[in-house]
Design a protein around this motif. Structure first.
Motif, PDB file in Angstrom:
ATOM      1  N   THR A 168       0.817  -1.219   0.000  1.00 27.80           N
ATOM      2  CA  THR A 168       0.000   0.000   0.000  1.00 27.80           C
ATOM      3  C   THR A 168       0.851   1.270   0.000  1.00 27.80           C
ATOM      4  N   GLN A 169       2.154   1.130  -0.146  1.00 28.61           N
ATOM      5  CA  GLN A 169       3.055   2.285  -0.094  1.00 28.61           C
ATOM      6  C   GLN A 169       3.356   2.811  -1.496  1.00 28.61           C
ATOM      7  N   PHE A 170       3.118   4.090  -1.693  1.00 27.88           N
ATOM      8  CA  PHE A 170       3.344   4.703  -2.997  1.00 27.88           C
ATOM      9  C   PHE A 170       4.834   4.770  -3.312  1.00 27.88           C
ATOM     10  N   GLN A 171       5.176   4.461  -4.603  1.00 29.69           N
ATOM     11  CA  GLN A 171       6.563   4.421  -5.052  1.00 29.69           C
ATOM     12  C   GLN A 171       6.806   5.515  -6.098  1.00 29.69           C
ATOM     13  N   TYR A 172       7.516   6.563  -5.703  1.00 33.51           N
ATOM     14  CA  TYR A 172       7.769   7.672  -6.614  1.00 33.51           C
ATOM     15  C   TYR A 172       8.584   7.269  -7.847  1.00 33.51           C
ATOM     16  N   PRO A 173       9.655   6.466  -7.729  1.00 29.67           N
ATOM     17  CA  PRO A 173      10.411   6.093  -8.931  1.00 29.67           C
ATOM     18  C   PRO A 173       9.551   5.374  -9.973  1.00 29.67           C
ATOM     19  N   ALA A 174       8.644   4.505  -9.530  1.00 24.96           N
ATOM     20  CA  ALA A 174       7.764   3.810 -10.468  1.00 24.96           C
ATOM     21  C   ALA A 174       6.849   4.803 -11.184  1.00 24.96           C
ATOM     22  N   TYR A 175       6.396   5.816 -10.462  1.00 25.61           N
ATOM     23  CA  TYR A 175       5.560   6.868 -11.059  1.00 25.61           C
ATOM     24  C   TYR A 175       6.365   7.644 -12.111  1.00 25.61           C
ATOM     25  N   ASP A 176       7.564   8.071 -11.756  1.00 20.79           N
ATOM     26  CA  ASP A 176       8.379   8.879 -12.669  1.00 20.79           C
ATOM     27  C   ASP A 176       8.825   8.088 -13.891  1.00 20.79           C
ATOM     28  N   GLU A 177       8.948   6.771 -13.744  1.00 20.13           N
ATOM     29  CA  GLU A 177       9.373   5.904 -14.848  1.00 20.13           C
ATOM     30  C   GLU A 177       8.371   5.923 -16.000  1.00 20.13           C
ATOM     31  N   LEU A 178       7.142   6.295 -15.726  1.00 22.64           N
ATOM     32  CA  LEU A 178       6.071   6.228 -16.724  1.00 22.64           C
ATOM     33  C   LEU A 178       5.944   7.485 -17.572  1.00 22.64           C
ATOM     34  N   PHE A 179       6.832   8.448 -17.382  1.00 22.04           N
ATOM     35  CA  PHE A 179       6.667   9.737 -18.057  1.00 22.04           C
ATOM     36  C   PHE A 179       6.668   9.592 -19.579  1.00 22.04           C
ATOM     37  N   ALA A 180       7.438   8.660 -20.113  1.00 22.03           N
ATOM     38  CA  ALA A 180       7.464   8.463 -21.568  1.00 22.03           C
ATOM     39  C   ALA A 180       6.091   8.050 -22.084  1.00 22.03           C
ATOM     40  N   HIS A 181       5.354   7.276 -21.311  1.00 28.60           N
ATOM     41  CA  HIS A 181       4.026   6.828 -21.744  1.00 28.60           C
ATOM     42  C   HIS A 181       3.028   7.980 -21.764  1.00 28.60           C
ATOM     43  N   VAL A 182       3.052   8.809 -20.745  1.00 27.40           N
ATOM     44  CA  VAL A 182       2.077   9.893 -20.680  1.00 27.40           C
ATOM     45  C   VAL A 182       2.337  10.930 -21.778  1.00 27.40           C
ATOM     46  N   GLN A 183       3.591  11.096 -22.188  1.00 27.50           N
ATOM     47  CA  GLN A 183       3.902  12.035 -23.265  1.00 27.50           C
ATOM     48  C   GLN A 183       3.238  11.622 -24.573  1.00 27.50           C
ATOM     49  N   VAL A 184       3.134  10.334 -24.798  1.00 29.40           N
ATOM     50  CA  VAL A 184       2.565   9.821 -26.045  1.00 29.40           C
ATOM     51  C   VAL A 184       1.046   9.834 -26.012  1.00 29.40           C
ATOM     52  N   GLN A 185       0.466   9.569 -24.852  1.00 24.88           N
ATOM     53  CA  GLN A 185      -0.963   9.296 -24.793  1.00 24.88           C
ATOM     54  C   GLN A 185      -1.825  10.433 -24.264  1.00 24.88           C
ATOM     55  N   GLU A 186      -1.223  11.459 -23.686  1.00 26.25           N
ATOM     56  CA  GLU A 186      -2.027  12.517 -23.076  1.00 26.25           C
ATOM     57  C   GLU A 186      -1.752  13.878 -23.725  1.00 26.25           C
ATOM     58  N   PRO A 187      -2.671  14.841 -23.593  1.00 25.22           N
ATOM     59  CA  PRO A 187      -2.475  16.175 -24.178  1.00 25.22           C
ATOM     60  C   PRO A 187      -1.271  16.886 -23.557  1.00 25.22           C
ATOM     61  N   GLU A 188      -0.686  17.768 -24.337  1.00 20.29           N
ATOM     62  CA  GLU A 188       0.511  18.489 -23.898  1.00 20.29           C
ATOM     63  C   GLU A 188       0.277  19.247 -22.592  1.00 20.29           C
ATOM     64  N   ALA A 189      -0.887  19.854 -22.436  1.00 23.12           N
ATOM     65  CA  ALA A 189      -1.156  20.639 -21.231  1.00 23.12           C
ATOM     66  C   ALA A 189      -1.118  19.760 -19.982  1.00 23.12           C
ATOM     67  N   LEU A 190      -1.692  18.563 -20.058  1.00 23.05           N
ATOM     68  CA  LEU A 190      -1.694  17.668 -18.907  1.00 23.05           C
ATOM     69  C   LEU A 190      -0.285  17.168 -18.603  1.00 23.05           C
TER      70      LEU A 190
END
Length: 316
Positions: A168-190
């Motif tokens: 149940t503990q949030f992992q910041y490195p795992a979150y930051d690792e996904l930045f390449a995915h969000v760049q492709v799939q989400e609007p620039e503003a988000l």
């Protein structure tokens, strides 16, 4: 509003909240006892928009917020680890979660995220403060008729962001690792809002991932300036209900930080930034940017003068 409640051994359970106002602050205590439970269907079908849950809450009953169609903000603590089924059914407008993590306690953060599939902005309080965005996702059932098989397709990268936990503990490195995915799939503003939120509140942020966010922000500086100017405008007209900008996670007054620490613009960029601030009606930022540009020009003139004096000395 009116409360119907039951006294339990060591605490109280609120069974029903009737006639709630737009902002509901559930009390910490009733008859001197801590409120530890919120009953099933306690707020179902109500017009509540902003909900503050007490720090001692341990359990929330099934369908407690069922069909709360106007509910958009929740303030809570992480030790409410027993969440009932269908908690947020019919509450599709929730877009902001302010959650305080309690060290050493089982956290409900992961479970709440799994129930909220829409784009969610989270203000996370713990040993450090973080401001995170969890993009939306949805599942679609697809039928393969000849094979008589029904399978599911997942759309959006939001499901990946909701897996960034060890138990149940949030992992910041795992979150930051996904930045390449969000760049492709989400609007620039988000994407920009997510990147600036991590840079402004860098809880658990390593140098490697700091670099990726800085590079993106510097490359997409037009969008960054627009968002920061919008944050200023929202702050100026805010009624205090929303702690971030208009649908965003950016504080007012962050444009100077972006200019000096992230972008370090040249003369042409500064002129465009001033134009963006003017269009946004942010006169304070227009003034600051113009002063910054003038200071840059003075520094450049001083540097050029020193170079010329040095050159004349060398010729002599």
């Amino acid at each position: 509003m009116r409360l119907e409640y039951t006294i339990l051994p060591g605490g109280a359970r609120i069974d029903k909240i009737t006639d709630p106002e737009a902002r509901v602050i559930v009390p910490e205590k009733l008859e001197g006892l801590p409120v530890v439970e919120l009953g099933a269907y306690a707020l179902s079908g109500s017009a509540v928009e902003i909900l503050h849950l007490p720090s001692g809450l341990r359990r929330i009953g099934a369908y407690a917020f069922y069909n709360c169609e106007r509910l958009r903000q929740i303030y809570c603590f992480s030790q409410a680890a027993d969440l009932g089924t269908g908690l947020f059914a019919g509450a599709g407008r929730i877009g902001f979660l302010d959650i305080t993590l309690i060290p050493g306690e089982k956290s409900c953060f992961k479970e709440m995220l799994s129930e909220l599939r829409q784009t969610l902005r989270v203000q996370l309080h713990g040993t450090e403060e973080a401001r995170l965005i969890f993009p939306e996702y949805f599942e679609e059932s697809v039928e393969n008729t000849p094979a008589r098989i029904l399978y599911y397709e997942t759309h959006g990268c939001g499901h990946r962001y909701r897996y960034c936990f060890a138990r149940t503990q949030f992992q910041y490195p795992a979150y930051d690792e996904l930045f390449a995915h969000v760049q492709v799939q989400e609007p620039e503003a988000l994407v920009m809002e997510l990147a600036l939120g991590r840079l402004l509140y860098p809880a658990g942020l390593t140098e490697r991932f700091r670099g990726q966010y800085q590079a993106y922000a510097a490359e997409h500086w037009h969008m960054a300036v627009q968002l920061l100017v919008a944050a200023d405008g929202c702050h100026a007209g805010s009624d205090g209900d929303y702690s971030w900008s208009a649908g965003g996670n950016l504080d007012a007054g962050c444009l100077p930080w972006f200019v000096e620490e992230i972008c370090r613009p040249g003369a042409e960029q500064l002129s465009e930034m001033i134009a963006i601030a003017r269009r946004g009606g942010d006169t304070e930022m227009v003034s600051w940017l113009m002063n910054y540009r003038n200071q840059q020009r003075q520094n450049l003139q001083c540097t050029d003068g020193e170079r010329r004096r040095k050159r004349r000395f060398e010729l002599l």
